[in-house]
Design a protein around this motif. Structure first.
Motif, PDB file in Angstrom:
ATOM      1  N   ARG A  21      21.924 -10.875  -7.835  1.00 30.18           N
ATOM      2  CA  ARG A  21      22.827 -10.097  -8.696  1.00 30.18           C
ATOM      3  C   ARG A  21      23.963 -10.965  -9.229  1.00 30.18           C
ATOM      4  O   ARG A  21      24.290 -10.913 -10.409  1.00 30.18           O
ATOM      5  N   LEU A  22      24.574 -11.753  -8.362  1.00 27.25           N
ATOM      6  CA  LEU A  22      25.659 -12.635  -8.782  1.00 27.25           C
ATOM      7  C   LEU A  22      25.150 -13.666  -9.791  1.00 27.25           C
ATOM      8  O   LEU A  22      25.740 -13.854 -10.861  1.00 27.25           O
ATOM      9  N   CYS A  23      24.063 -14.324  -9.465  1.00 27.69           N
ATOM     10  CA  CYS A  23      23.536 -15.368 -10.348  1.00 27.69           C
ATOM     11  C   CYS A  23      23.079 -14.777 -11.682  1.00 27.69           C
ATOM     12  O   CYS A  23      23.280 -15.391 -12.733  1.00 27.69           O
ATOM     13  N   GLY A  24      22.499 -13.589 -11.654  1.00 29.88           N
ATOM     14  CA  GLY A  24      22.104 -12.920 -12.892  1.00 29.88           C
ATOM     15  C   GLY A  24      23.301 -12.538 -13.742  1.00 29.88           C
ATOM     16  O   GLY A  24      23.272 -12.632 -14.973  1.00 29.88           O
ATOM     17  N   CYS A  25      24.362 -12.104 -13.090  1.00 27.57           N
ATOM     18  CA  CYS A  25      25.593 -11.760 -13.806  1.00 27.57           C
ATOM     19  C   CYS A  25      26.175 -13.003 -14.477  1.00 27.57           C
ATOM     20  O   CYS A  25      26.557 -12.955 -15.656  1.00 27.57           O
ATOM     21  N   ILE A  26      26.223 -14.087 -13.758  1.00 29.35           N
ATOM     22  CA  ILE A  26      26.751 -15.326 -14.330  1.00 29.35           C
ATOM     23  C   ILE A  26      25.899 -15.758 -15.519  1.00 29.35           C
ATOM     24  O   ILE A  26      26.423 -16.184 -16.550  1.00 29.35           O
ATOM     25  N   SER A  80      34.075 -11.106 -14.676  1.00 27.86           N
ATOM     26  CA  SER A  80      32.986 -10.146 -14.865  1.00 27.86           C
ATOM     27  C   SER A  80      32.120  -9.961 -13.623  1.00 27.86           C
ATOM     28  O   SER A  80      31.558  -8.887 -13.419  1.00 27.86           O
ATOM     29  N   CYS A  81      31.970 -11.006 -12.839  1.00 26.95           N
ATOM     30  CA  CYS A  81      30.997 -10.986 -11.744  1.00 26.95           C
ATOM     31  C   CYS A  81      31.632 -10.843 -10.368  1.00 26.95           C
ATOM     32  O   CYS A  81      30.928 -10.931  -9.359  1.00 26.95           O
ATOM     33  N   ARG A  82      32.920 -10.628 -10.329  1.00 25.91           N
ATOM     34  CA  ARG A  82      33.598 -10.434  -9.055  1.00 25.91           C
ATOM     35  C   ARG A  82      32.992  -9.225  -8.346  1.00 25.91           C
ATOM     36  O   ARG A  82      32.741  -8.205  -8.950  1.00 25.91           O
ATOM     37  N   GLY A  83      32.732  -9.357  -7.088  1.00 28.62           N
ATOM     38  CA  GLY A  83      32.194  -8.250  -6.302  1.00 28.62           C
ATOM     39  C   GLY A  83      30.689  -8.273  -6.104  1.00 28.62           C
ATOM     40  O   GLY A  83      30.143  -7.436  -5.410  1.00 28.62           O
ATOM     41  N   TYR A  84      30.011  -9.233  -6.720  1.00 25.14           N
ATOM     42  CA  TYR A  84      28.555  -9.325  -6.515  1.00 25.14           C
ATOM     43  C   TYR A  84      28.311 -10.237  -5.370  1.00 25.14           C
ATOM     44  O   TYR A  84      27.828 -10.988  -4.987  1.00 25.14           O
TER      45      TYR A  84
END
Length: 84
Positions: A21-26, A80-84
């Motif tokens: 999820r984090l890597c996809g968000c980035i 944008s990706c804080r919290g993943y």
């Protein structure tokens, strides 16, 4: 979330916080912020942080322009990706 060079580099990194999820968000932020060429360049920073330092220290106009875009991308990713 997206997949691409940033996402793949993120997932293959040794960072403890990595997850799909984090890597996809980035990667999603990268798709909005960086060209494909710049994404490939930035993805190398995951394996070789020295490379990022070298680009940062470089004084070529191309590296300076890339670094400004990369800093903006990193700030947007963090927000944008804080919290993943």
């Amino acid at each position: 979330f997206s997949s691409g060079p940033i996402s793949r580099a993120c997932l293959s990194s040794d960072r403890k916080a990595r997850n799909s999820r984090l890597c996809g968000c980035i990667q999603t932020v990268a798709n909005r912020s960086l060209s494909g060429r710049d994404q490939r360049k930035a993805s190398r920073f995951f394996k070789d942080p020295q490379r990022a330092h070298d680009v940062w220290m470089s004084k070529t106009p191309a590296d300076d322009a890339f670094w400004e875009q990369y800093k903006a991308f990193a700030a947007r990713s963090e927000q944008s990706c804080r919290g993943y």
